[in-house]
Design a protein around this motif. Structure first.
Motif, PDB file in Angstrom:
ATOM      1  N   ASN A 124     -74.175 -14.669  -6.223  1.00 32.58           N
ATOM      2  CA  ASN A 124     -74.351 -13.787  -7.309  1.00 32.58           C
ATOM      3  C   ASN A 124     -73.890 -13.600  -8.533  1.00 32.58           C
ATOM      4  N   PHE A 125     -75.007 -12.845  -9.714  1.00 31.28           N
ATOM      5  CA  PHE A 125     -73.704 -13.290 -10.688  1.00 31.28           C
ATOM      6  C   PHE A 125     -74.583 -11.552 -11.483  1.00 31.28           C
ATOM      7  N   THR A 126     -73.446 -11.237 -12.063  1.00 29.54           N
ATOM      8  CA  THR A 126     -74.045  -9.435 -12.292  1.00 29.54           C
ATOM      9  C   THR A 126     -73.643 -10.000 -14.166  1.00 29.54           C
ATOM     10  N   LEU A 127     -74.709  -9.522 -15.193  1.00 27.71           N
ATOM     11  CA  LEU A 127     -75.320 -10.003 -16.441  1.00 27.71           C
ATOM     12  C   LEU A 127     -74.845  -8.477 -17.047  1.00 27.71           C
ATOM     13  N   PRO A 128     -74.353  -8.232 -17.711  1.00 23.77           N
ATOM     14  CA  PRO A 128     -74.419  -7.121 -18.947  1.00 23.77           C
ATOM     15  C   PRO A 128     -75.811  -7.549 -19.613  1.00 23.77           C
TER      16      PRO A 128
ATOM     17  N   ASN B  93     -83.720 -10.619  -5.700  1.00 19.61           N
ATOM     18  CA  ASN B  93     -82.993  -9.110  -5.242  1.00 19.61           C
ATOM     19  C   ASN B  93     -82.565  -8.607  -6.849  1.00 19.61           C
ATOM     20  N   ILE B  94     -83.160  -8.166  -7.831  1.00 18.27           N
ATOM     21  CA  ILE B  94     -82.574  -7.896  -9.540  1.00 18.27           C
ATOM     22  C   ILE B  94     -82.708  -6.582  -9.177  1.00 18.27           C
ATOM     23  N   LYS B  95     -81.340  -6.286  -9.719  1.00 20.55           N
ATOM     24  CA  LYS B  95     -81.407  -4.494  -9.801  1.00 20.55           C
ATOM     25  C   LYS B  95     -80.224  -4.304 -11.005  1.00 20.55           C
ATOM     26  N   ILE B  96     -80.651  -2.724 -11.841  1.00 21.77           N
ATOM     27  CA  ILE B  96     -79.943  -2.865 -12.629  1.00 21.77           C
ATOM     28  C   ILE B  96     -78.665  -1.666 -11.754  1.00 21.77           C
ATOM     29  N   VAL B  97     -77.769  -1.563 -11.635  1.00 21.49           N
ATOM     30  CA  VAL B  97     -76.999  -0.881 -11.230  1.00 21.49           C
ATOM     31  C   VAL B  97     -76.092   0.063 -12.861  1.00 21.49           C
TER      32      VAL B  97
END
Length: 228
Positions: free
Chosen positions: A217-221, A179-183
């Motif tokens: 879930n993971f948020t990655l800059p 579920n990889i997304k660029i938000v």
């Protein structure tokens, strides 16, 4: 008859002159945005103890600027003095789609009710033999970023000297990324390339709870500088 036509013309003309408004909206689903905000909001230990096995219910007011960033977020009746922590939490989240009137971005405000379960926050601490570990790359974040930059196709660079993106994904129990997304991105044309590179990377160490792998879930800059 002429008077009737004149009145009709005025009504139609007034309708056409009414500004077309599109309200501000989050780039990711609003419920996901609020969940991330609640997760990132740090609650002081003394407050956590006071509200143990309960929850904190606050009303937040966000001012959405013309570029979609959030300016000076507020908490209504901030009796717990959490506004400074709220600001830090908001800074970690993606920008908004700003409100527009006839296609022109304008400043707007949004109010939300945020419920933070304290029991969940307390249980994340290593107490009574219970240990929670976040997901992480097997080579560490520094190694991950290094490999990421090497695999990113530089020939697809635009005129930007620096690419800044925010990716979100799920780390499965086996360490695979789904579920990889660029938000958020300052170069949307490169979003597919960014996702391709993440998909090509090795599996991560999954998050664990009491030693057992769990989904998280993971948020990655992501920041990539164009090589000279």
């Amino acid at each position: 008859m002429k008077n009737t036509l004149l009145i009709f013309f005025v009504i139609v003309f007034s309708f056409k002159m009414k500004a077309q408004t599109v309200e501000a909206s989050t780039i990711i689903p609003t419920n996901e945005y609020l969940d991330l905000l609640a997760t990132n909001l740090e609650i002081p230990e003394e407050i956590s103890k006071k509200y143990q096995k309960s929850s904190i219910d606050i009303t937040i007011i966000l001012t959405i600027t013309k570029d979609g960033s959030v300016f000076n977020p507020k908490i209504q009746n901030d009796s717990l003095n959490l506004e400074s922590n709220l600001k830090k939490a908001v800074e970690k989240l993606p920008k908004w789609n700003p409100k527009t009137e006839d296609g022109i971005a304008v400043v707007s405000r949004k109010a939300f009710n945020l419920v933070i379960p304290i029991q969940q926050i307390i249980e994340e601490e290593p107490i009574a033999g219970q240990v929670y570990a976040k997901a992480n790359p097997k080579d560490g974040l520094r190694g991950f970023y290094s490999n990421y930059a090497k695999n990113f196709n530089g020939s697809k660079f635009s005129n930007s000297k620096e690419i800044k993106m925010l990716a979100t994904f799920i780390v499965e129990k086996d360490g695979s990324l789904t579920n990889i997304k660029i938000v958020e991105s300052n170069e949307p044309s490169l979003n597919k390339e960014a996702i391709r590179v993440i998909e090509s990377m090795s599996n991560w160490n999954p998050a664990t709870e009491n030693g057992k792998p769990i989904r998280s879930n993971f948020t990655l800059p992501i920041t990539i500088k164009q090589r000279n």
